[in-house]
Scaffold this motif. Structure first.
Motif, PDB file in Angstrom:
ATOM      1  N   CYS A  73      16.079 -29.971  69.590  1.00 20.72           N
ATOM      2  CA  CYS A  73      17.233 -30.778  69.174  1.00 20.72           C
ATOM      3  C   CYS A  73      16.880 -32.253  69.012  1.00 20.72           C
ATOM      4  N   LEU A 190      16.829 -22.132  67.864  1.00 31.13           N
ATOM      5  CA  LEU A 190      17.664 -23.278  67.538  1.00 31.13           C
ATOM      6  C   LEU A 190      17.410 -23.786  66.138  1.00 31.13           C
ATOM      7  N   LYS A 192      18.053 -22.373  63.397  1.00 28.63           N
ATOM      8  CA  LYS A 192      19.211 -22.123  62.543  1.00 28.63           C
ATOM      9  C   LYS A 192      20.367 -23.066  62.850  1.00 28.63           C
ATOM     10  N   ALA A 193      20.331 -23.647  64.071  1.00 26.05           N
ATOM     11  CA  ALA A 193      21.417 -24.560  64.423  1.00 26.05           C
ATOM     12  C   ALA A 193      21.319 -25.866  63.656  1.00 26.05           C
ATOM     13  N   GLU A 194      20.130 -26.122  63.123  1.00 27.33           N
ATOM     14  CA  GLU A 194      19.972 -27.401  62.435  1.00 27.33           C
ATOM     15  C   GLU A 194      20.400 -27.323  60.990  1.00 27.33           C
TER      16      GLU A 194
ATOM     17  N   ARG B  43      22.909 -25.559  70.336  1.00 27.76           N
ATOM     18  CA  ARG B  43      22.833 -26.811  71.079  1.00 27.76           C
ATOM     19  C   ARG B  43      24.009 -26.900  72.036  1.00 27.76           C
ATOM     20  N   ARG B  47      25.412 -32.478  71.623  1.00 27.75           N
ATOM     21  CA  ARG B  47      24.512 -32.717  70.502  1.00 27.75           C
ATOM     22  C   ARG B  47      24.847 -31.889  69.266  1.00 27.75           C
ATOM     23  N   GLU B  52      28.375 -26.676  63.743  1.00 27.68           N
ATOM     24  CA  GLU B  52      27.885 -25.849  64.830  1.00 27.68           C
ATOM     25  C   GLU B  52      28.973 -25.648  65.885  1.00 27.68           C
TER      26      GLU B  52
END
Lengths: 195, 356
Positions: A73, A190, A192-194, B43, B47, B52
């Protein structure tokens, strides 16, 4: 009552800080001043910790660990120390070395014993079940006023809990291992979270 | 499970946890166990970008819809609800002020008897809370444990064998548990012994706070005692610290009450009867004053110095309905504090038997 800081607005944030020695300090602020002074927020807790407990082993925000960034992150360690909040599960791996002394201060411990999620077959889960069984048995002994046996069982329970703590610590090899162990659930997803 | 945008409960009196029927309920008003959880593969909320956050809320809602809860549940979308309804839920101890005043996708899923409430997208993705009347930490934990397992079958939690359940703030990591009890300690406050409770709590790593987070001289003589540590001890160990200490506080409060009765009964009678008299006659009563006077009346009733029609149920109901959002939602509609103070006084006189 009025805010202790601006003396204009009504105080809506009330904090009692118990400092070392059992003394208490009362703080009464309005929302604006509380936010400005980071009182009553995780930041307040963090500044208490860094201010009150300076520790030689603890990494300084301005040195190496301060610039360390989470691979997932991108949270920078120094920012975490500022805000008191981590950004994602991977932060716990990346910042592990720096977190350990911090967790020691907050909790007096640095590894988890206790419950684990259903799909997780681990030392923690087995210990938890055994502890639950023993506690139930202990309660029955106490209810029956069988205090001698209860004392023996209580010692066994303490032994089990201490052993679980040691086992948890021992299973943590090096920081590298901890970061790549399959025990950390889905921390590489993570990406894919971006999106 | 219905998704709603307002508080539809028709009973103004508090949830089951305020029934006054649990063990030691005269002094231990309620017990609460809360578990903090986050989803793997996302996350933390500190954040996460807005899209999301939406994904997280949707995933959690879908999972909750699939759980077979023993009671009827309601899913209240706080992003669409009125501020008044959110504030009402804070007063009912179903959500935190942070969630009520927050922004973006967030919700609370709670049972119709209000014993269970699951906050969605507060500081962590999920916070499961169980409330029980009186001293019932073990029962509250067992139930929370079951709900946690049921949700865990539908969601993958962020968990590491080293650090346990991963939370946004490291103060919660590990078990993610916060167990607390709400105590009514008027005698200890009156005799200025309350600081010993603070000292004992600090020694055992327990936080002692007033009803609104304040320190000594807390509103209504209510105090919340909770664990401060969450890592490195099993849930049972953490609970046992509270279970060992709370009965000692209760015994201490009882001892001081007895001493007051024997030592200066007249002064005690005067205090509790004045409390009742004011509530039966006053024309404006602020929130704080209502809690202060109700505390004296509650003590008077516990010690049988006041008439029996002042039941625990009635006093608990007034404790709840005298609060600002409750007054506006159930009696007056949105109003300024001065007008609310008049209506609060009206409510008190009506329910406590008006002085003639």
């Amino acid at each position: 009552m009025l805010c202790q800081s601006c003396k204009e607005r009504q105080a809506t944030v009330h904090e009692t800080e118990i400092v070392a020695g059992g003394d208490m300090r009362e703080v009464h602020l309005c929302e604006e001043c509380a936010n400005a002074q980071n009182v009553g927020t995780p930041m307040g807790v963090m500044s208490l910790l860094s201010g009150a407990f300076a520790h030689p082993a603890e990494p300084d925000a301005s040195s190496g660990p301060g610039k360390l960034a989470c691979s997932s992150c991108q949270l920078v360690y120094a920012d975490f120390r500022q805000q008191g909040r981590l950004g994602c599960p991977t932060c716990y791996d990346v910042f592990a070395d720096a977190l350990d002394p911090l967790l020691e201060k907050i909790h007096g411990q640095r590894v988890h014993i206790g419950k684990a999620p259903g799909r997780f077959s681990s030392q923690a889960r087995l210990s938890h079940r055994r502890v639950v069984e023993l506690r139930k048995r202990l309660q029955r002994l106490i209810d029956d006023e069988n205090y001698e046996e209860a004392a023996v069982l209580r010692d066994e329970l303490h032994g089990l809990e201490d052993a679980a703590r040691e086992a948890a610590s021992a299973s943590i090899q090096t920081p590298d291992d901890a970061g790549t162990s399959e025990d950390t659930v889905a921390s590489d997803d993570l990406g894919k979270a971006e999106g | 499970m219905d998704t709603v945008t307002d508080y539809g409960g028709d009973h103004a009196a508090g949830g089951e946890w305020l029934s006054g029927t649990g063990p030691e309920a005269e002094i231990v008003i309620s017990s609460r166990v809360r578990l903090a959880r986050n989803l793997a593969g996302h996350r933390f909320l500190s954040r996460a970008e807005p899209t999301e956050r939406e994904d997280i809320e949707r995933e959690v809602r879908t999972a909750l819809e699939g759980v077979n809860f023993p009671d009827e549940m309601v899913y209240l979308d706080l992003n669409k609800a009125r501020q008044l309804d959110a504030d009402l839920l804070v007063e009912r101890h179903l959500i935190s002020r942070e969630l009520a005043r927050g922004e973006g996708p967030r919700a609370v899923c709670y049972s119709s008897n209000e014993a269970v409430s699951i906050m969605v997208c507060e500081e962590d993705h999920l916070r499961v809370q169980v409330l029980r009347s009186g001293l019932q930490l073990d029962a509250a934990w067992q139930f929370a444990d079951q709900i946690d397992d049921a949700i865990g079958e539908r969601l993958e939690y962020a968990f590491s064998s080293r650090y346990g359940y991963l939370t946004c703030c490291p103060t919660n990591v590990g078990t993610g548990i916060r167990a607390s009890v709400m105590l009514h300690l008027p005698a200890l406050v009156y005799t200025k012994h309350i600081d010993r409770v603070f000292a004992a709590g600090a020694k055992m790593d327990l936080a002692v706070r007033g009803l609104y987070g304040e320190g000594t001289q807390a509103t209504g003589d209510f105090y919340q005692i909770s664990n401060q540590k969450a890592l490195g001890r099993s849930e049972d160990e953490l609970l046992s610290t509270l279970n060992d200490l709370v009965p000692q506080f209760v015994a201490y409060e009882r001892k001081v009450r007895d001493a007051l009765l024997k030592g200066d009964r007249a002064a005690l009678e005067d205090k509790v009867w004045r409390g009742l008299a004011l509530l039966r006659a006053a024309r404006t009563v602020s929130s704080d004053e209502a809690l202060e006077l109700l505390s004296a009346v509650r003590l008077g009733r516990n010690l049988e110095l006041l008439p029996p029609e002042l039941t625990t149920e009635l006093l608990n109901e007034l404790f709840m309905t005298a609060q600002p959002a409750h007054l506006q939602r159930f009696s007056t509609g949105e109003q300024e504090p001065k007008e609310r103070d008049i209506h609060r006084a009206n409510l008190m006189r009506k329910k406590l038997g008006e002085a003639h």
